[in-house]
Enzyme design. Structure first.
Site, PDB file in Angstrom:
ATOM      1  N   ARG A  94      29.465  -3.681 -38.664  1.00 24.24           N
ATOM      2  CA  ARG A  94      28.052  -3.269 -39.420  1.00 24.24           C
ATOM      3  C   ARG A  94      27.533  -2.278 -38.283  1.00 24.24           C
ATOM      4  O   ARG A  94      27.058  -1.321 -38.924  1.00 24.24           O
ATOM      5  CB  ARG A  94      27.186  -4.472 -39.737  1.00 24.24           C
ATOM      6  N   ASN A 347      25.266 -12.462 -37.428  1.00 27.27           N
ATOM      7  CA  ASN A 347      25.905 -13.015 -38.564  1.00 27.27           C
ATOM      8  C   ASN A 347      26.708 -12.359 -39.414  1.00 27.27           C
ATOM      9  O   ASN A 347      27.207 -11.370 -39.059  1.00 27.27           O
ATOM     10  CB  ASN A 347      24.952 -14.232 -39.095  1.00 27.27           C
ATOM     11  N   HIS A 349      26.498 -10.501 -42.172  1.00 24.71           N
ATOM     12  CA  HIS A 349      25.986  -9.172 -42.403  1.00 24.71           C
ATOM     13  C   HIS A 349      26.476  -8.157 -41.358  1.00 24.71           C
ATOM     14  O   HIS A 349      27.122  -7.059 -41.558  1.00 24.71           O
ATOM     15  CB  HIS A 349      24.699  -9.042 -42.752  1.00 24.71           C
ATOM     16  N   CYS A 350      26.394  -8.633 -40.288  1.00 22.76           N
ATOM     17  CA  CYS A 350      26.643  -7.943 -38.967  1.00 22.76           C
ATOM     18  C   CYS A 350      28.290  -7.525 -38.792  1.00 22.76           C
ATOM     19  O   CYS A 350      28.438  -6.560 -38.145  1.00 22.76           O
ATOM     20  CB  CYS A 350      26.201  -8.608 -37.624  1.00 22.76           C
ATOM     21  N   LEU A 351      29.084  -8.606 -39.324  1.00 24.58           N
ATOM     22  CA  LEU A 351      30.361  -8.537 -39.038  1.00 24.58           C
ATOM     23  C   LEU A 351      31.075  -7.514 -40.131  1.00 24.58           C
ATOM     24  O   LEU A 351      32.260  -7.077 -39.905  1.00 24.58           O
ATOM     25  CB  LEU A 351      31.104  -9.922 -39.247  1.00 24.58           C
TER      26      LEU A 351
END
Length: 362
Positions: A94, A347, A349-351
């Site tokens: 992300r 989490n 979304h960050c991945l």
């Protein structure tokens, strides 16, 4: 490596769509750093694989993997997930991948932000981020997208767009001392609008307490429709997150965005056992037992027809899933264990980084 375009998305008629709009696919990275992912990243690999497989049911997934870990990634992932070699410093697609913008003709282009490990020498998380800063170029080339290089220090996790001209960010992140403080709000906003096609920016004061990204918007809220945001909300009025969430709600509602509250898990902390599985490095931020984890259900991912949500706390998981389901009645809500990802600082979304639908421009 493709050369960067000399114009901006706004002048060329491109804009950043909402995450809730249709995707052509999703990109991820594979965990490897011993100072971020405990036990040689084995537990994290299992968590990353679960996220990838949940998304691959509804859209193509491509995972960039360090060449030395290709065999491990291929063994952990089904044939539904594409694996490609990609050299990186860590695994947060992300933030290091491109933000993709589109135009009315269905063309896609990539925005390549300056990445400095969430704050460079001031409050960055590690000293060498050169490989991470090249990821957006690699993804843009792989997708056949022309690329803009924005002179703003920015990560994808610091942006939410409604696809209709509004961008939401936090001052804590965009204007942090290690990013764009010298530009000031006006200078940063001008660049944000130029490179996302936004016409207005909603500035929220702060993100989640102890978020090592320095207040990413995607850990505080999730914009699930053009005018609806789900906001992280601690049930304990004494929690230091409460005034931050109250301030965010005021600003969102003042801007005409409906707010629904998501319960905040925990508070959650890194355990002695979890910390013992890490291999500290002198050039990186230490992670210690007792550290408060920036846990948030807002850090979920919208893919085609699904919301992939981190499961973080049995006391609040069910309520969070219910609220997300009520906000997204046309999507399947898929819970995936998120503790191992949270230990690394982010989490689901960050991945992930979405590639919106459209015809890539050659």
């Amino acid at each position: 490596m493709s050369d960067a375009l000399g114009s901006t998305p706004a002048t060329d008629g491109f804009h950043m769509p909402g995450e809730f709009e249709p995707h052509a696919g999703t990109w991820m990275l594979w965990p490897v750093r011993g100072d971020t992912w405990r036990e040689d990243a084995r537990p994290a690999e299992e968590a990353f694989a679960a996220v990838a497989e949940a998304i691959a049911v509804v859209e193509p997934v491509t995972v960039g993997v360090l060449p030395a870990r290709m065999d491990r990634a291929r063994a952990a992932l089904s044939d539904a997930v594409k694996v490609v070699p990609l050299v990186t410093n860590d695994a947060w697609m992300r933030d290091v991948g491109p933000t993709v913008v589109v135009n009315g003709a269905g063309e896609r282009r990539a925005v390549d932000w300056i990445f400095n490990a969430w704050g460079g020498a001031v409050h960055g998380l590690y000293d060498d981020w050169a490989d991470d800063d090249r990821v957006a170029v690699a993804v843009a080339d792989a997708e056949g997208m022309p690329r803009y290089r924005c002179p703003l220090i920015q990560e994808g996790g610091g942006l939410h767009a409604d696809g209709q001209g509004t961008l939401i960010v936090t001052e804590e992140c965009v204007l942090s001392a290690g990013r764009n403080a010298a530009l000031g709000r006006g200078g940063a906003e001008a660049l944000l609008c130029a490179y996302t096609g936004a016409e207005r920016v909603i500035w929220l004061p702060e993100g989640v307490v102890d978020d090592e990204t320095t207040g990413h918007i995607d850990n505080l809220i999730h914009l699930v429709a053009a005018d609806l945001a789900l906001l992280t909300w601690p049930t304990d009025a004494r929690d230091p997150q409460r005034p931050r969430s109250e301030a965010a709600q005021r600003e969102l509602e003042r801007a005409g965005v409906e707010v629904r509250r998501l319960p905040m898990p925990g508070p959650l902390f890194m355990t002695v056992e979890e910390a013992a599985g890490l291999v500290p490095r002198p050039d990186a931020k230490p992670r210690r037992a007792g550290d408060r984890l920036a846990a948030s259900y807002a850090n979920f991912y919208l893919c085609n027809g699904r919301a992939v949500v981190p499961l973080l706390d049995p006391r609040t998981d069910e309520a969070a899933l219910r609220i997300i389901a009520e906000a997204l009645p046309d999507r399947a809500i898929v819970g995936v264990p998120g503790r191992e990802i949270l230990l690394g600082g982010g989490n689901i979304h960050c991945l992930t980084q979405q590639i919106p639908v459209g015809a890539a421009q050659g």
